[in-house]
Write a protein that holds these residues in place. Structure first.
Motif, PDB file in Angstrom:
ATOM      1  N   HIS A  27      71.183  12.678  72.822  1.00 15.46           N
ATOM      2  CA  HIS A  27      70.164  12.401  73.828  1.00 15.46           C
ATOM      3  C   HIS A  27      70.787  11.680  75.021  1.00 15.46           C
ATOM      4  O   HIS A  27      71.745  10.918  74.880  1.00 15.46           O
ATOM      5  N   THR A  28      70.197  11.908  76.175  1.00 10.53           N
ATOM      6  CA  THR A  28      70.650  11.180  77.358  1.00 10.53           C
ATOM      7  C   THR A  28      70.220   9.723  77.242  1.00 10.53           C
ATOM      8  O   THR A  28      69.362   9.373  76.432  1.00 10.53           O
ATOM      9  N   ALA A  29      70.813   8.884  78.051  1.00 10.37           N
ATOM     10  CA  ALA A  29      70.482   7.446  78.018  1.00 10.37           C
ATOM     11  C   ALA A  29      69.020   7.222  78.382  1.00 10.37           C
ATOM     12  O   ALA A  29      68.357   6.343  77.809  1.00 10.37           O
ATOM     13  N   ASP A  30      68.492   8.025  79.323  1.00 10.29           N
ATOM     14  CA  ASP A  30      67.088   7.874  79.718  1.00 10.29           C
ATOM     15  C   ASP A  30      66.151   8.176  78.551  1.00 10.29           C
ATOM     16  O   ASP A  30      65.206   7.436  78.300  1.00 10.29           O
ATOM     17  N   ARG A  31      66.418   9.266  77.853  1.00 10.56           N
ATOM     18  CA  ARG A  31      65.547   9.625  76.734  1.00 10.56           C
ATOM     19  C   ARG A  31      65.662   8.607  75.603  1.00 10.56           C
ATOM     20  O   ARG A  31      64.666   8.261  74.961  1.00 10.56           O
ATOM     21  N   THR A  32      66.858   8.124  75.353  1.00  6.11           N
ATOM     22  CA  THR A  32      67.048   7.114  74.314  1.00  6.11           C
ATOM     23  C   THR A  32      66.271   5.841  74.649  1.00  6.11           C
ATOM     24  O   THR A  32      65.596   5.269  73.788  1.00  6.11           O
ATOM     25  N   LEU A  33      66.324   5.410  75.896  1.00  9.52           N
ATOM     26  CA  LEU A  33      65.605   4.213  76.323  1.00  9.52           C
ATOM     27  C   LEU A  33      64.096   4.395  76.176  1.00  9.52           C
ATOM     28  O   LEU A  33      63.398   3.518  75.655  1.00  9.52           O
ATOM     29  N   ILE A  34      63.579   5.559  76.592  1.00  8.29           N
ATOM     30  CA  ILE A  34      62.139   5.819  76.492  1.00  8.29           C
ATOM     31  C   ILE A  34      61.704   5.874  75.033  1.00  8.29           C
ATOM     32  O   ILE A  34      60.668   5.322  74.657  1.00  8.29           O
ATOM     33  N   THR A  35      62.491   6.529  74.186  1.00 10.36           N
ATOM     34  CA  THR A  35      62.143   6.642  72.768  1.00 10.36           C
ATOM     35  C   THR A  35      62.132   5.275  72.095  1.00 10.36           C
ATOM     36  O   THR A  35      61.213   4.954  71.333  1.00 10.36           O
ATOM     37  N   ASP A  36      63.144   4.468  72.362  1.00 17.78           N
ATOM     38  CA  ASP A  36      63.204   3.122  71.767  1.00 17.78           C
ATOM     39  C   ASP A  36      62.030   2.259  72.245  1.00 17.78           C
ATOM     40  O   ASP A  36      61.416   1.545  71.451  1.00 17.78           O
ATOM     41  N   THR A  37      61.717   2.331  73.525  1.00 16.48           N
ATOM     42  CA  THR A  37      60.620   1.547  74.074  1.00 16.48           C
ATOM     43  C   THR A  37      59.286   1.985  73.476  1.00 16.48           C
ATOM     44  O   THR A  37      58.439   1.156  73.127  1.00 16.48           O
ATOM     45  N   ARG A  38      59.107   3.297  73.310  1.00 15.60           N
ATOM     46  CA  ARG A  38      57.858   3.798  72.722  1.00 15.60           C
ATOM     47  C   ARG A  38      57.718   3.338  71.273  1.00 15.60           C
ATOM     48  O   ARG A  38      56.634   2.958  70.822  1.00 15.60           O
ATOM     49  N   THR A  39      58.807   3.370  70.524  1.00  8.00           N
ATOM     50  CA  THR A  39      58.761   2.938  69.132  1.00  8.00           C
ATOM     51  C   THR A  39      58.410   1.455  69.029  1.00  8.00           C
ATOM     52  O   THR A  39      57.598   1.057  68.188  1.00  8.00           O
ATOM     53  N   LYS A  40      58.980   0.637  69.882  1.00  5.40           N
ATOM     54  CA  LYS A  40      58.659  -0.790  69.890  1.00  5.40           C
ATOM     55  C   LYS A  40      57.199  -1.022  70.271  1.00  5.40           C
ATOM     56  O   LYS A  40      56.511  -1.855  69.670  1.00  5.40           O
ATOM     57  N   CYS A  41      56.722  -0.270  71.252  1.00  2.91           N
ATOM     58  CA  CYS A  41      55.327  -0.401  71.678  1.00  2.91           C
ATOM     59  C   CYS A  41      54.385   0.011  70.550  1.00  2.91           C
ATOM     60  O   CYS A  41      53.391  -0.671  70.298  1.00  2.91           O
ATOM     61  N   LYS A  42      54.708   1.098  69.871  1.00  3.38           N
ATOM     62  CA  LYS A  42      53.876   1.559  68.759  1.00  3.38           C
ATOM     63  C   LYS A  42      53.849   0.513  67.639  1.00  3.38           C
ATOM     64  O   LYS A  42      52.809   0.229  67.068  1.00  3.38           O
ATOM     65  N   GLY A  43      54.998  -0.088  67.340  1.00  5.34           N
ATOM     66  CA  GLY A  43      55.053  -1.127  66.320  1.00  5.34           C
ATOM     67  C   GLY A  43      54.201  -2.331  66.678  1.00  5.34           C
ATOM     68  O   GLY A  43      53.496  -2.889  65.826  1.00  5.34           O
ATOM     69  N   ARG A  44      54.233  -2.723  67.933  1.00  9.48           N
ATOM     70  CA  ARG A  44      53.421  -3.863  68.368  1.00  9.48           C
ATOM     71  C   ARG A  44      51.935  -3.542  68.314  1.00  9.48           C
ATOM     72  O   ARG A  44      51.123  -4.382  67.924  1.00  9.48           O
ATOM     73  N   CYS A  45      51.580  -2.322  68.693  1.00  8.44           N
ATOM     74  CA  CYS A  45      50.162  -1.920  68.634  1.00  8.44           C
ATOM     75  C   CYS A  45      49.673  -1.886  67.189  1.00  8.44           C
ATOM     76  O   CYS A  45      48.570  -2.357  66.891  1.00  8.44           O
ATOM     77  N   GLU A  46      50.480  -1.345  66.291  1.00  8.36           N
ATOM     78  CA  GLU A  46      50.089  -1.279  64.881  1.00  8.36           C
ATOM     79  C   GLU A  46      49.997  -2.677  64.275  1.00  8.36           C
ATOM     80  O   GLU A  46      49.103  -2.958  63.479  1.00  8.36           O
ATOM     81  N   SER A  47      50.901  -3.574  64.654  1.00  2.00           N
ATOM     82  CA  SER A  47      50.860  -4.943  64.144  1.00  2.00           C
ATOM     83  C   SER A  47      49.624  -5.679  64.632  1.00  2.00           C
ATOM     84  O   SER A  47      48.999  -6.431  63.865  1.00  2.00           O
ATOM     85  N   ALA A  48      49.260  -5.482  65.892  1.00  5.24           N
ATOM     86  CA  ALA A  48      48.045  -6.105  66.412  1.00  5.24           C
ATOM     87  C   ALA A  48      46.813  -5.573  65.692  1.00  5.24           C
ATOM     88  O   ALA A  48      45.884  -6.331  65.374  1.00  5.24           O
ATOM     89  N   TYR A  49      46.789  -4.281  65.406  1.00  2.00           N
ATOM     90  CA  TYR A  49      45.685  -3.676  64.661  1.00  2.00           C
ATOM     91  C   TYR A  49      45.594  -4.290  63.262  1.00  2.00           C
ATOM     92  O   TYR A  49      44.512  -4.635  62.789  1.00  2.00           O
ATOM     93  N   ASP A  50      46.756  -4.424  62.588  1.00  2.00           N
ATOM     94  CA  ASP A  50      46.776  -5.019  61.249  1.00  2.00           C
ATOM     95  C   ASP A  50      46.283  -6.460  61.266  1.00  2.00           C
ATOM     96  O   ASP A  50      45.506  -6.869  60.393  1.00  2.00           O
ATOM     97  N   ALA A  51      46.723  -7.237  62.244  1.00  2.00           N
ATOM     98  CA  ALA A  51      46.308  -8.641  62.328  1.00  2.00           C
ATOM     99  C   ALA A  51      44.794  -8.740  62.525  1.00  2.00           C
ATOM    100  O   ALA A  51      44.133  -9.588  61.905  1.00  2.00           O
TER     101      ALA A  51
END
Length: 85
Positions: A27-51
């Motif tokens: 993957h290009t650096a741009d796609r890697t950055l977007i994918t990592d950021t999306r995964t972190k955002c999804k984790g934070r959203c799921e954690s807030a939902y769980d809390a």
């Protein structure tokens, strides 16, 4: 909303890849950055939902000891969305 926008960006960058020295595609650096950021955002959203749901179920715990607790509290931590991730 942010997670959805990142998913759309990830779709846009889907076919962008580079050939590595070994002949494999990466993957290009741009796609890697977007994918990592999306995964972190999804984790934070799921954690807030769980809390939110844990707090809600704790407030609804019956006072009488013979009554059953909520299934989400009984099955912790496997009942959490963030546990699956």
């Amino acid at each position: 909303q942010l997670e959805r926008t990142l998913a759309q960006l990830n779709t846009f960058w889907f076919n962008h890849s580079e050939r590595s020295d070994n002949g494999f595609y990466k993957h290009t650096a741009d796609r890697t950055l977007i994918t990592d950021t999306r995964t972190k955002c999804k984790g934070r959203c799921e954690s807030a939902y769980d809390a939110r749901h844990i707090g809600k179920h704790i407030c609804c715990v019956p006072r009488h000891p013979d009554k059953d607790k909520a299934e989400q509290l009984t099955n912790l931590p496997r009942s959490l969305r963030s546990w699956i991730m």
